[in-house]
Design an enzyme around this catalytic site. Structure first.
Site, PDB file in Angstrom:
ATOM      1  N   LYS A 186       0.824  -1.217   0.000  1.00 11.20           N
ATOM      2  CA  LYS A 186       0.000   0.000   0.000  1.00 11.20           C
ATOM      3  C   LYS A 186       0.857   1.267   0.000  1.00 11.20           C
ATOM      4  CE  LYS A 186      -2.185  -1.013   3.920  1.00 11.20           C
ATOM      5  NZ  LYS A 186      -1.705  -2.352   4.310  1.00 11.20           N
ATOM      6  N   ARG A 204      -9.864   0.506   8.559  1.00 11.15           N
ATOM      7  CA  ARG A 204      -9.470  -0.858   8.882  1.00 11.15           C
ATOM      8  C   ARG A 204     -10.588  -1.615   9.580  1.00 11.15           C
ATOM      9  NH1 ARG A 204      -3.561   0.090   8.873  1.00 11.15           N
ATOM     10  NH2 ARG A 204      -2.556  -1.924   9.181  1.00 11.15           N
ATOM     11  N   ARG A 249      11.333  -6.793   5.470  1.00 10.86           N
ATOM     12  CA  ARG A 249      11.271  -5.367   5.825  1.00 10.86           C
ATOM     13  C   ARG A 249      11.758  -5.139   7.256  1.00 10.86           C
ATOM     14  NH1 ARG A 249       5.609  -2.248   5.223  1.00 10.86           N
ATOM     15  NH2 ARG A 249       5.157  -3.192   7.241  1.00 10.86           N
ATOM     16  N   ARG A 253      11.770  -2.030  11.697  1.00 10.19           N
ATOM     17  CA  ARG A 253      10.425  -1.617  12.146  1.00 10.19           C
ATOM     18  C   ARG A 253       9.930  -2.598  13.214  1.00 10.19           C
ATOM     19  NH1 ARG A 253       5.128  -0.249   8.420  1.00 10.19           N
ATOM     20  NH2 ARG A 253       3.833  -1.438   9.846  1.00 10.19           N
ATOM     21  N   ARG A 280      -0.972  -9.405  13.320  1.00  6.23           N
ATOM     22  CA  ARG A 280      -1.509  -8.394  12.407  1.00  6.23           C
ATOM     23  C   ARG A 280      -2.313  -9.055  11.295  1.00  6.23           C
ATOM     24  NH1 ARG A 280       3.952  -5.989  11.064  1.00  6.23           N
ATOM     25  NH2 ARG A 280       2.958  -4.655   9.505  1.00  6.23           N
TER      26      ARG A 280
HETATM   27  P1  ADP Z   1       0.650  -2.421   7.979  1.00  3.45           P
HETATM   28  O1  ADP Z   1      -0.419  -2.159   6.955  1.00  3.45           O
HETATM   29  O2  ADP Z   1       1.894  -3.013   7.401  1.00  3.45           O
HETATM   30  O3  ADP Z   1       0.162  -3.196   9.179  1.00  3.45           O
HETATM   31  P2  ADP Z   1       0.526   0.336   9.028  1.00  3.45           P
HETATM   32  O4  ADP Z   1       1.705   1.242   9.087  1.00  3.45           O
HETATM   33  O5  ADP Z   1      -0.619   0.717   8.141  1.00  3.45           O
HETATM   34  O6  ADP Z   1       1.164  -1.047   8.569  1.00  3.45           O
HETATM   35  O7  ADP Z   1      -0.049   0.098  10.492  1.00  3.45           O
HETATM   36  C1  ADP Z   1       0.752  -0.252  11.577  1.00  3.45           C
HETATM   37  C2  ADP Z   1      -0.086  -0.351  12.860  1.00  3.45           C
HETATM   38  O8  ADP Z   1      -0.662   0.927  13.171  1.00  3.45           O
HETATM   39  C3  ADP Z   1      -1.276  -1.299  12.834  1.00  3.45           C
HETATM   40  O9  ADP Z   1      -0.902  -2.627  13.108  1.00  3.45           O
HETATM   41  C4  ADP Z   1      -2.167  -0.691  13.948  1.00  3.45           C
HETATM   42  O10 ADP Z   1      -1.710  -1.034  15.228  1.00  3.45           O
HETATM   43  C5  ADP Z   1      -1.953   0.799  13.787  1.00  3.45           C
HETATM   44  N1  ADP Z   1      -2.969   1.393  12.863  1.00  3.45           N
HETATM   45  C6  ADP Z   1      -2.707   1.946  11.642  1.00  3.45           C
HETATM   46  N2  ADP Z   1      -3.831   2.343  11.045  1.00  3.45           N
HETATM   47  C7  ADP Z   1      -4.854   2.033  11.885  1.00  3.45           C
HETATM   48  C8  ADP Z   1      -6.279   2.171  11.841  1.00  3.45           C
HETATM   49  N3  ADP Z   1      -6.895   2.702  10.771  1.00  3.45           N
HETATM   50  N4  ADP Z   1      -7.009   1.721  12.903  1.00  3.45           N
HETATM   51  C9  ADP Z   1      -6.413   1.198  13.972  1.00  3.45           C
HETATM   52  N5  ADP Z   1      -5.089   1.026  14.089  1.00  3.45           N
HETATM   53  C10 ADP Z   1      -4.297   1.441  13.072  1.00  3.45           C
END
Ligand code: ADP
Length: 189
Positions: free
Chosen positions: A14, A89, A128, A134, A145
């Site tokens: 993404k 999400r 990654r 990270r 996740r």
């Molecule tokens: P990825 O898609 O690889 O999991 P992100 O950087 O989008 O990585 O998200 C990392 C973390 O941030 C998620 O696992 C969650 O804990 C938090 N997070 C991000 N976006 C949201 C959201 N829209 N709602 C709730 N938690 C979020």
């Protein structure tokens, strides 16, 4: 106004594809994950709360993330539209986004679902983690996740299909091929 939701499991690409979209279409980019990582770096109260949750691979509460999103959206001046990366999400987040945009006379134009097989996601995320350090890219957190993705986030596929906004994108292949498919989906809307 062009508003795009880029959707997919962790590791589906993404962030990478969002950068290409931003460059070609001149949109603003909101990555909720990036906003949270910036808060962690700053050491803010929100950052402390976020770190604990993110390290477990869980989601932040809907109201917290919805407020962040509204504030980020309102910080853009003279925007051509936005790409939403990592948001929504959950179904309540998708409903909140719909309402938030409607209040501003806007809507989501297309939802792009980057579809990547689970074994490939694991490989990408572990790599990654090794390259960037990270914190949530370790095997145990990645598994959580992916579980959270399947139980709380994937139902949005049906939600966006009902809205008539869903576009499936094959997320395996060269970055250029994937981006080509994304452009076709955007331009066809
Ligand atoms: P990825 O898609 O690889 O999991 P992100 O950087 O989008 O990585 O998200 C990392 C973390 O941030 C998620 O696992 C969650 O804990 C938090 N997070 C991000 N976006 C949201 C959201 N829209 N709602 C709730 N938690 C979020």
């Amino acid at each position: 106004m062009l508003n795009i939701v880029i959707f997919g499991a962790p590791g589906s690409g993404k962030g990478t594809q969002s950068e290409f979209i931003v460059e070609k279409y001149g949109l603003n980019h909101i990555s909720t994950g990036d906003v949270l990582r910036a808060e962690i770096k700053k050491g803010s109260e929100l950052g402390k709360q976020a770190k604990e949750i993110m390290d477990k691979g869980q989601l932040l509460p809907d109201d917290v993330i919805i407020n962040i999103l509204a504030a980020t959206l309102d910080s853009f001046k003279e925007s051509k539209g936005c790409i939403f990366d990592g948001f929504p999400r959950t179904i309540p987040q998708a409903e909140a986004l719909k309402k938030m945009l409607a209040e501003r006379g806007q809507q989501v134009n297309v939802m792009l679902d980057l579809d990547v097989p689970e074994d490939e996601l694991m490989v990408r995320l572990i790599k990654r983690g090794q390259q960037t350090g990270r914190a949530d890219d370790n095997e145990a957190t990645i598994k959580n996740r992916l579980n959270v993705y399947h139980s709380q986030t994937q139902p949005l596929v049906e939600w966006y299909k009902k809205e008539g906004l869903y576009s499936h994108i094959q997320g395996l292949g060269s970055l250029e091929t994937i981006f080509g498919d994304i452009c076709k989906a955007i331009d066809g809307k």
